[in-house]
Design a protein around this motif. Sequence first.
Motif, mmCIF file in Angstrom:
data_model
loop_
_atom_site.group_PDB
_atom_site.id
_atom_site.type_symbol
_atom_site.label_atom_id
_atom_site.label_comp_id
_atom_site.label_asym_id
_atom_site.label_seq_id
_atom_site.Cartn_x
_atom_site.Cartn_y
_atom_site.Cartn_z
ATOM 1 N N ASP A 14 91.313 41.426 1.408
ATOM 2 C CA ASP A 14 90.359 40.428 0.919
ATOM 3 C C ASP A 14 90.671 39.079 1.554
ATOM 4 O O ASP A 14 91.841 38.731 1.754
ATOM 5 C CB ASP A 14 90.445 40.294 -0.603
ATOM 6 N N SER A 15 89.645 38.315 1.849
ATOM 7 C CA SER A 15 89.809 36.981 2.430
ATOM 8 C C SER A 15 89.241 35.936 1.482
ATOM 9 O O SER A 15 88.261 36.190 0.780
ATOM 10 C CB SER A 15 89.097 36.888 3.782
ATOM 11 N N THR A 21 88.918 31.025 -6.085
ATOM 12 C CA THR A 21 89.577 31.858 -7.083
ATOM 13 C C THR A 21 89.921 33.207 -6.473
ATOM 14 O O THR A 21 89.069 33.849 -5.863
ATOM 15 C CB THR A 21 88.646 32.091 -8.297
ATOM 16 N N PHE A 22 91.180 33.635 -6.645
ATOM 17 C CA PHE A 22 91.565 34.945 -6.127
ATOM 18 C C PHE A 22 92.048 35.894 -7.216
ATOM 19 O O PHE A 22 92.293 37.069 -6.964
ATOM 20 C CB PHE A 22 92.640 34.824 -5.035
ATOM 21 N N GLY A 23 92.184 35.399 -8.439
ATOM 22 C CA GLY A 23 92.651 36.264 -9.513
ATOM 23 C C GLY A 23 92.513 35.595 -10.863
ATOM 24 O O GLY A 23 92.045 34.458 -10.971
ATOM 25 N N VAL A 24 92.945 36.327 -11.884
ATOM 26 C CA VAL A 24 92.897 35.847 -13.266
ATOM 27 C C VAL A 24 94.192 36.233 -13.954
ATOM 28 O O VAL A 24 94.701 37.341 -13.769
ATOM 29 C CB VAL A 24 91.707 36.470 -14.032
ATOM 30 N N TYR A 35 93.812 30.006 -8.237
ATOM 31 C CA TYR A 35 93.176 29.517 -7.020
ATOM 32 C C TYR A 35 94.138 29.579 -5.846
ATOM 33 O O TYR A 35 95.333 29.312 -5.984
ATOM 34 C CB TYR A 35 92.716 28.067 -7.208
ATOM 35 N N LEU A 36 93.605 29.899 -4.677
ATOM 36 C CA LEU A 36 94.402 29.948 -3.467
ATOM 37 C C LEU A 36 94.433 28.559 -2.829
ATOM 38 O O LEU A 36 93.379 27.988 -2.553
ATOM 39 C CB LEU A 36 93.787 30.963 -2.502
ATOM 40 N N PRO A 37 95.615 27.998 -2.599
ATOM 41 C CA PRO A 37 95.695 26.638 -2.054
ATOM 42 C C PRO A 37 95.408 26.551 -0.556
ATOM 43 O O PRO A 37 95.278 25.459 -0.022
ATOM 44 C CB PRO A 37 97.132 26.226 -2.357
ATOM 45 N N VAL A 38 95.335 27.701 0.104
ATOM 46 C CA VAL A 38 95.046 27.747 1.539
ATOM 47 C C VAL A 38 94.087 28.908 1.810
ATOM 48 O O VAL A 38 94.003 29.849 1.035
ATOM 49 C CB VAL A 38 96.332 27.943 2.375
#
Length: 95
Positions: A14-15, A21-24, A35-38
Motif C-alpha cells: 500500500d502507498s 491516514t494509514f491505520g486505526v 497518520y503517516l508523517p512521510v
Amino acid sequence: LGDVVYVELPEEGDSFDQGETFGVVESVKTASDVYLPVAGEVIEVNEELHSNFALVNESAMGDGWMVKIRLSDPAQLDGLMDEAAYDKHCAEEDH
C-alpha cells in the motif's frame, strides 16, 4: 489512549501520501486514526500487533512498531521533529 483493544494496519505494498491516514488504533475509550508523517510504500507490517495490541503502549519505540516504509521523498524527513523536539512540543501543548 489507554488500553488498546484493536489495531488496524495497511497491507504490504500500500502507498500513502504524507499526512494520510494509514491505520486505526482503538482503545476502550476511543478510536484514533494514525497518520503517516512521510509519503511512501509499506514494505513491512508488524503482524504481531494483530494478536498483541498492548505492544503499542508497552513498547512503542521497540516491538510496538507498526509499519516500515520505503520513502517516496527522503527530503520529507528534514521537516520532522526528533524525539527531543517532540517531547518539548508535547510539554508546551495544552492537553
